[in-house]
Design a protein around this motif. Structure first.
Motif, PDB file in Angstrom:
ATOM      1  N   ASN A 226       0.826  -1.206   0.000  1.00 30.31           N
ATOM      2  CA  ASN A 226       0.000   0.000   0.000  1.00 30.31           C
ATOM      3  C   ASN A 226       0.862   1.259   0.000  1.00 30.31           C
ATOM      4  O   ASN A 226       0.528   2.236  -0.676  1.00 30.31           O
ATOM      5  N   ALA A 227       1.952   1.250   0.740  1.00 24.88           N
ATOM      6  CA  ALA A 227       2.841   2.410   0.770  1.00 24.88           C
ATOM      7  C   ALA A 227       3.484   2.628  -0.597  1.00 24.88           C
ATOM      8  O   ALA A 227       3.586   3.771  -1.072  1.00 24.88           O
ATOM      9  N   THR A 228       3.905   1.553  -1.239  1.00 27.53           N
ATOM     10  CA  THR A 228       4.507   1.654  -2.575  1.00 27.53           C
ATOM     11  C   THR A 228       3.500   2.197  -3.576  1.00 27.53           C
ATOM     12  O   THR A 228       3.831   3.056  -4.395  1.00 27.53           O
ATOM     13  N   ARG A 229       2.271   1.711  -3.497  1.00 28.84           N
ATOM     14  CA  ARG A 229       1.238   2.208  -4.414  1.00 28.84           C
ATOM     15  C   ARG A 229       0.942   3.678  -4.159  1.00 28.84           C
ATOM     16  O   ARG A 229       0.714   4.438  -5.103  1.00 28.84           O
ATOM     17  N   GLY A 230       0.941   4.083  -2.919  1.00 29.91           N
ATOM     18  CA  GLY A 230       0.722   5.491  -2.589  1.00 29.91           C
ATOM     19  C   GLY A 230       1.827   6.381  -3.139  1.00 29.91           C
ATOM     20  O   GLY A 230       1.567   7.474  -3.647  1.00 29.91           O
ATOM     21  N   ILE A 231       3.052   5.894  -3.042  1.00 31.67           N
ATOM     22  CA  ILE A 231       4.188   6.660  -3.568  1.00 31.67           C
ATOM     23  C   ILE A 231       4.097   6.767  -5.087  1.00 31.67           C
ATOM     24  O   ILE A 231       4.326   7.834  -5.658  1.00 31.67           O
ATOM     25  N   ARG A 232       3.759   5.673  -5.751  1.00 33.20           N
ATOM     26  CA  ARG A 232       3.623   5.717  -7.213  1.00 33.20           C
ATOM     27  C   ARG A 232       2.516   6.673  -7.624  1.00 33.20           C
ATOM     28  O   ARG A 232       2.651   7.439  -8.581  1.00 33.20           O
ATOM     29  N   HIS A 233       1.398   6.650  -6.913  1.00 35.54           N
ATOM     30  CA  HIS A 233       0.287   7.538  -7.222  1.00 35.54           C
ATOM     31  C   HIS A 233       0.718   8.992  -7.075  1.00 35.54           C
ATOM     32  O   HIS A 233       0.445   9.826  -7.937  1.00 35.54           O
ATOM     33  N   LYS A 234       1.415   9.311  -6.007  1.00 37.99           N
ATOM     34  CA  LYS A 234       1.885  10.679  -5.790  1.00 37.99           C
ATOM     35  C   LYS A 234       2.905  11.079  -6.861  1.00 37.99           C
ATOM     36  O   LYS A 234       2.907  12.224  -7.338  1.00 37.99           O
ATOM     37  N   THR A 235       3.745  10.146  -7.272  1.00 41.07           N
ATOM     38  CA  THR A 235       4.725  10.416  -8.323  1.00 41.07           C
ATOM     39  C   THR A 235       4.030  10.797  -9.619  1.00 41.07           C
ATOM     40  O   THR A 235       4.451  11.738 -10.303  1.00 41.07           O
ATOM     41  N   TYR A 236       2.960  10.093  -9.963  1.00 38.73           N
ATOM     42  CA  TYR A 236       2.217  10.428 -11.180  1.00 38.73           C
ATOM     43  C   TYR A 236       1.545  11.791 -11.052  1.00 38.73           C
ATOM     44  O   TYR A 236       1.468  12.545 -12.024  1.00 38.73           O
ATOM     45  N   GLN A 237       1.073  12.136  -9.864  1.00 41.17           N
ATOM     46  CA  GLN A 237       0.480  13.452  -9.664  1.00 41.17           C
ATOM     47  C   GLN A 237       1.514  14.553  -9.873  1.00 41.17           C
ATOM     48  O   GLN A 237       1.236  15.564 -10.524  1.00 41.17           O
ATOM     49  N   VAL A 238       2.701  14.378  -9.322  1.00 41.91           N
ATOM     50  CA  VAL A 238       3.769  15.364  -9.469  1.00 41.91           C
ATOM     51  C   VAL A 238       4.198  15.469 -10.934  1.00 41.91           C
ATOM     52  O   VAL A 238       4.379  16.573 -11.464  1.00 41.91           O
ATOM     53  N   ALA A 239       4.336  14.336 -11.594  1.00 44.69           N
ATOM     54  CA  ALA A 239       4.734  14.343 -13.009  1.00 44.69           C
ATOM     55  C   ALA A 239       3.689  15.049 -13.869  1.00 44.69           C
ATOM     56  O   ALA A 239       4.041  15.816 -14.769  1.00 44.69           O
ATOM     57  N   THR A 240       2.428  14.818 -13.575  1.00 45.74           N
ATOM     58  CA  THR A 240       1.360  15.481 -14.313  1.00 45.74           C
ATOM     59  C   THR A 240       1.442  16.987 -14.141  1.00 45.74           C
ATOM     60  O   THR A 240       1.306  17.745 -15.108  1.00 45.74           O
ATOM     61  N   LYS A 241       1.680  17.429 -12.930  1.00 53.25           N
ATOM     62  CA  LYS A 241       1.786  18.866 -12.670  1.00 53.25           C
ATOM     63  C   LYS A 241       2.980  19.462 -13.402  1.00 53.25           C
ATOM     64  O   LYS A 241       2.894  20.572 -13.956  1.00 53.25           O
ATOM     65  N   ARG A 242       4.094  18.764 -13.439  1.00 54.70           N
ATOM     66  CA  ARG A 242       5.277  19.263 -14.138  1.00 54.70           C
ATOM     67  C   ARG A 242       5.058  19.340 -15.640  1.00 54.70           C
ATOM     68  O   ARG A 242       5.476  20.295 -16.290  1.00 54.70           O
ATOM     69  N   VAL A 243       4.406  18.330 -16.209  1.00 52.89           N
ATOM     70  CA  VAL A 243       4.110  18.359 -17.638  1.00 52.89           C
ATOM     71  C   VAL A 243       3.141  19.498 -17.937  1.00 52.89           C
ATOM     72  O   VAL A 243       3.283  20.207 -18.933  1.00 52.89           O
ATOM     73  N   GLN A 244       2.158  19.709 -17.068  1.00 55.47           N
ATOM     74  CA  GLN A 244       1.209  20.811 -17.258  1.00 55.47           C
ATOM     75  C   GLN A 244       1.925  22.152 -17.226  1.00 55.47           C
ATOM     76  O   GLN A 244       1.638  23.037 -18.028  1.00 55.47           O
ATOM     77  N   THR A 245       2.875  22.308 -16.324  1.00 53.53           N
ATOM     78  CA  THR A 245       3.655  23.543 -16.247  1.00 53.53           C
ATOM     79  C   THR A 245       4.455  23.756 -17.525  1.00 53.53           C
ATOM     80  O   THR A 245       4.497  24.869 -18.068  1.00 53.53           O
ATOM     81  N   ALA A 246       5.076  22.709 -18.026  1.00 48.89           N
ATOM     82  CA  ALA A 246       5.835  22.811 -19.277  1.00 48.89           C
ATOM     83  C   ALA A 246       4.913  23.170 -20.436  1.00 48.89           C
ATOM     84  O   ALA A 246       5.273  23.990 -21.292  1.00 48.89           O
ATOM     85  N   LEU A 247       3.725  22.595 -20.468  1.00 54.45           N
ATOM     86  CA  LEU A 247       2.771  22.900 -21.525  1.00 54.45           C
ATOM     87  C   LEU A 247       2.337  24.356 -21.449  1.00 54.45           C
ATOM     88  O   LEU A 247       2.237  25.038 -22.465  1.00 54.45           O
ATOM     89  N   ASN A 248       2.090  24.849 -20.254  1.00 52.75           N
ATOM     90  CA  ASN A 248       1.695  26.246 -20.089  1.00 52.75           C
ATOM     91  C   ASN A 248       2.789  27.190 -20.576  1.00 52.75           C
ATOM     92  O   ASN A 248       2.494  28.252 -21.124  1.00 52.75           O
ATOM     93  N   ARG A 249       4.043  26.817 -20.398  1.00 55.61           N
ATOM     94  CA  ARG A 249       5.146  27.654 -20.861  1.00 55.61           C
ATOM     95  C   ARG A 249       5.246  27.669 -22.380  1.00 55.61           C
ATOM     96  O   ARG A 249       5.752  28.614 -22.958  1.00 55.61           O
ATOM     97  N   LEU A 250       4.777  26.617 -23.033  1.00 54.09           N
ATOM     98  CA  LEU A 250       4.847  26.539 -24.489  1.00 54.09           C
ATOM     99  C   LEU A 250       3.641  27.158 -25.184  1.00 54.09           C
ATOM    100  O   LEU A 250       3.665  27.345 -26.393  1.00 54.09           O
ATOM    101  N   LEU A 251       2.583  27.456 -24.439  1.00 55.46           N
ATOM    102  CA  LEU A 251       1.409  28.059 -25.058  1.00 55.46           C
ATOM    103  C   LEU A 251       1.767  29.454 -25.548  1.00 55.46           C
ATOM    104  O   LEU A 251       2.507  30.183 -24.877  1.00 55.46           O
TER     105      LEU A 251
END
Length: 85
Positions: free
Chosen positions: A40-65
């Protein structure tokens, strides 16, 4: 940077957002399902990692708009809503 190249980069980031959203949804469904606390802890960490990655990709996309666009296009706004940001 040519307009076609910039559009391709934005399309690539949009694709990355949709992939990350799918992976995050997969791990979110598995949170707390195991009887093992370590799993459960590993799954929680993976889930949080995907959330952080999504936010970073969104930030990069906003910079390219383009700066002339004051609002997000409907396609991007729907991907953000779908990703839960």
């Amino acid at each position: 940077m040519s307009d076609d190249y910039a559009r391709g980069r934005r399309d690539g980031l949009r694709l990355a957002l949709s992939i990350l959203a799918a992976e995050e949804a997969k791990w979110e469904a598995l949170l707390g399902e195991s009887s093992s606390w370590r799993t459960n802890a590993t799954r929680g960490i993976r889930h949080k990692t995907y959330q952080v990655a999504t936010k970073r990709v969104q930030t990069a996309l906003n910079r390219l708009l383009p700066k002339a666009e004051t609002a997000l296009p409907a396609e991007i706004a729907s991907m953000i809503d779908q990703a839960g940001l």
